[in-house]
Scaffold this motif. Sequence first.
Motif, short mmCIF file in Angstrom:
data_model
loop_
_atom_site.label_atom_id
_atom_site.label_comp_id
_atom_site.label_asym_id
_atom_site.label_seq_id
_atom_site.Cartn_x
_atom_site.Cartn_y
_atom_site.Cartn_z
N PRO A 41 -72.70 5.19 -47.64
CA PRO A 41 -72.09 4.72 -46.39
C PRO A 41 -71.28 3.45 -46.62
O PRO A 41 -71.70 2.54 -47.34
CB PRO A 41 -73.30 4.46 -45.49
N THR A 42 -70.11 3.40 -46.00
CA THR A 42 -69.24 2.23 -46.10
C THR A 42 -68.88 1.76 -44.70
O THR A 42 -69.06 2.48 -43.71
CB THR A 42 -67.95 2.57 -46.86
N GLU A 43 -68.36 0.56 -44.61
CA GLU A 43 -67.95 0.02 -43.32
C GLU A 43 -66.83 0.88 -42.73
O GLU A 43 -65.89 1.26 -43.43
CB GLU A 43 -67.46 -1.42 -43.47
N SER A 44 -66.92 1.17 -41.45
CA SER A 44 -65.87 1.93 -40.77
C SER A 44 -65.01 0.96 -39.96
O SER A 44 -65.30 -0.24 -39.88
CB SER A 44 -66.47 2.98 -39.85
N GLU A 45 -63.96 1.50 -39.34
CA GLU A 45 -63.10 0.67 -38.50
C GLU A 45 -63.78 0.31 -37.19
O GLU A 45 -63.30 -0.55 -36.46
CB GLU A 45 -61.78 1.41 -38.23
N VAL A 46 -64.88 1.00 -36.87
CA VAL A 46 -65.57 0.76 -35.61
C VAL A 46 -66.72 -0.21 -35.85
O VAL A 46 -67.62 0.07 -36.66
CB VAL A 46 -66.12 2.08 -35.03
N PRO A 47 -66.73 -1.35 -35.18
CA PRO A 47 -67.82 -2.33 -35.38
C PRO A 47 -69.19 -1.70 -35.11
O PRO A 47 -69.37 -0.97 -34.13
CB PRO A 47 -67.50 -3.42 -34.36
N GLY A 48 -70.12 -1.96 -36.00
CA GLY A 48 -71.47 -1.47 -35.81
C GLY A 48 -71.75 -0.11 -36.40
O GLY A 48 -72.89 0.35 -36.40
N LEU A 49 -70.71 0.56 -36.91
CA LEU A 49 -70.90 1.90 -37.47
C LEU A 49 -70.48 1.94 -38.94
O LEU A 49 -69.50 1.31 -39.35
CB LEU A 49 -70.09 2.94 -36.69
N LEU A 50 -71.25 2.69 -39.71
CA LEU A 50 -70.90 2.98 -41.10
C LEU A 50 -70.28 4.36 -41.16
O LEU A 50 -70.48 5.19 -40.27
CB LEU A 50 -72.15 2.92 -41.98
N GLU A 51 -69.55 4.62 -42.22
CA GLU A 51 -68.89 5.91 -42.40
C GLU A 51 -69.39 6.57 -43.67
O GLU A 51 -69.54 5.92 -44.70
CB GLU A 51 -67.38 5.68 -42.48
N THR A 52 -69.65 7.88 -43.59
CA THR A 52 -70.09 8.62 -44.77
C THR A 52 -69.49 10.02 -44.73
O THR A 52 -69.09 10.50 -43.67
CB THR A 52 -71.63 8.70 -44.85
N THR A 53 -69.44 10.65 -45.88
CA THR A 53 -68.94 12.02 -45.97
C THR A 53 -70.05 12.91 -46.50
O THR A 53 -70.72 12.57 -47.47
CB THR A 53 -67.72 12.11 -46.91
N VAL A 54 -70.25 14.05 -45.85
CA VAL A 54 -71.25 15.01 -46.28
C VAL A 54 -70.53 16.22 -46.87
O VAL A 54 -69.71 16.85 -46.21
CB VAL A 54 -72.14 15.45 -45.09
N ASP A 55 -70.80 16.50 -48.15
CA ASP A 55 -70.21 17.66 -48.83
C ASP A 55 -71.28 18.72 -49.02
O ASP A 55 -72.37 18.43 -49.53
CB ASP A 55 -69.65 17.25 -50.19
#
Length: 275
Positions: free
Chosen positions: A66-80
């Motif tokens: 998970p990495t920082e997303s453009e939305v405060p308070g949310l992380l971003e991840t990719t599921v393959d």
Amino acid sequence: MWIPALAILTLTCVPCVAHGQTPATATSASKASAAAPATALQKSVEAYLRNLYAFGPNVQLTVSVPTESEVPGLLETTVDLKDGENSQSAKFYLSKDGKYLVRGEISDLSKDPLAETRARIQLNDAPSLGDPKAPVTLVEYSDFECPVCRSLHDVLRGMLPNYPQVRVVFKDFPLESLHPWARTAALAGRCAYQQDPKAFWKVYDAIYDQQEVISAANAWTKMADFAAAAGLNPDAFKACMASPEAGAAVDASRANGQQLEVGSTPTVFVNGRRL
């Protein structure tokens, strides 16, 4: 699709500090164990999805860090997900406390969504037909073995002479798990373009016009014939077909489509609007 288009899933909270560890100890060890919370979140997401969708051990499920997303308070991840020859990739958002998982697109209402899409479409080094300054740009992500792509080809060929304000850009998106000679054709198109950009469209027409007589067994021979008919140097064309550079160019085009969530062919964007 193996995961709903939009879902909010509740996850088990992942503690950031191990049991029995004091805050001071956690602070001093934070740099050494910076990957630990991310790893725990990854495992938590994988376990939840495996349980929810009853994925067996034969299904490979990979959750990115998970990495920082453009939305405060949310992380971003990719599921393959990979099951045999079938694969799918999906973007998710995670609350930083590890409690909530969100699938879907998050839109910034202050931005033009079509402008963002246009910026993500890589037009450099892609075959194009028409005025580069045309007010309408149609980008097709296509597969030479796809019957519906051939139908689009036929429609465009009949329509474009009447619409000089339209520019067409071709992007390779071979579906190799479905179409055994699609990649060979994509390489042929790429090599025709590299030798003579105008010749690409002759090879493009020839492949779609003779799609029914091309097979995995005769694809290389057919592509060489089309290249010769287009006036290309046969030796240079064959060398290009076998080169890693041509393969990398096809892969880059397909990867660009995946970034735009292209999952089927043909997928068309008109001035950034998906059709």
